[in-house]
Scaffold this active site. Structure first.
Site, PDB file in Angstrom:
ATOM      1  N   ASP A 170       0.835  -1.198   0.000  1.00 53.58           N
ATOM      2  CA  ASP A 170       0.000   0.000   0.000  1.00 53.58           C
ATOM      3  C   ASP A 170       0.872   1.251   0.000  1.00 53.58           C
ATOM      4  OD1 ASP A 170      -1.800   2.083   0.575  1.00 53.58           O
ATOM      5  OD2 ASP A 170      -3.075   0.783   1.784  1.00 53.58           O
ATOM      6  N   HIS A 201      -2.928  -0.082  -2.558  1.00 49.49           N
ATOM      7  CA  HIS A 201      -4.113   0.625  -2.122  1.00 49.49           C
ATOM      8  C   HIS A 201      -5.187   0.595  -3.212  1.00 49.49           C
ATOM      9  CE1 HIS A 201      -5.765   3.587   0.752  1.00 49.49           C
ATOM     10  NE2 HIS A 201      -6.316   4.171  -0.306  1.00 49.49           N
TER      11      HIS A 201
END
Length: 232
Positions: A170, A201
């Site tokens: 992420d 993400h």
């Protein structure tokens, strides 16, 4: 049946819109879908529609309403992404939690007094974690919540089942933040954390370039099973 309705604030001093999708039969449980920084856009509305098909009444409150109602942005458009960052920065998150509490009340009434689950993405993932600490919802799911490592001091207040989906690559939640989340939360009996190796993400976005189909389906099945167990 789906569309926007008005939800009164807790204080009764105003009202905000929420997208609501209802199943064909009367629902006995509700799910609140908490927006990303892109507003209650088509992807969020589609998630509500899917929950309605699964038999839940689904709400997606417009959390940016005090600054700009009905924000609807595309994560794949650079100008929209920058606008979304601006809306996020102007959001009073404590006030957003109160709006989520007001939505819980409305959703619970729409479900005949049944249980209410909350599921959030990105900014909404952070707010889902905050809601687990501060509201009377019945089950909580956070997808790639940002800044949860800074909220660990509140986790003692979590008394309901809570599930976190954490992509290990992420770009908005660095490895040290993920490590702090595991160190702070793995021993909490109310929490379950799932890692998704190598994913970034937004992997479970309903549409667009960020979506990873296999991982999204896996995470969404875990979420569906989690709500089926805890909202019955």
């Amino acid at each position: 049946m789906a569309g926007f309705i008005s939800v009164p604030t807790l204080e009764g001093d105003g009202a905000f819109d929420a997208y609501v999708a209802k199943p064909a039969e009367d629902a006995t449980a509700a799910i609140i879908v908490i927006q990303e920084i892109f507003g209650v856009n088509e992807g969020i509305r589609r998630k509500c529609d899917s929950w309605a098909k699964a038999g839940y009444v689904a709400y997606a409150p417009d959390l940016f309403w005090r600054e700009k109602p009905h924000v609807d942005l595309d994560a794949d458009v650079p100008e929209d992404f920058q606008a979304a960052i601006g809306h996020m920065q102007k959001l009073n998150q404590d006030q957003a939690i109160r709006d989520l509490e007001a939505t819980i009340r409305a959703a619970r009434a729409a479900a005949g007094g049944g249980k209410v689950g909350l599921v959030g993405y990105c900014l909404g993932g952070r707010l889902a974690f905050m809601a687990a600490c501060r509201t009377d919802g019945d089950a909580f799911v956070a997808y790639y919540g940002v800044g949860i490592d800074g909220l660990l001091g509140e986790q003692h207040a979590i008394g309901k089942p809570t599930l976190l989906h954490i992509p290990t690559a992420d770009g908005f939640v660095p490895a040290e933040a993920q490590a702090a989340m595991h160190a702070g939360l793995d021993d909490n009996r109310h929490l379950t954390l799932h890692d998704y190796d190598g994913l970034d993400h937004g992997f479970a976005a309903e549409m667009g370039n960020r979506r990873d189909e296999a991982a999204a389906q896996l995470a969404d099945k875990r979420t569906a099973d989690f709500f089926a167990e805890h909202l019955a």
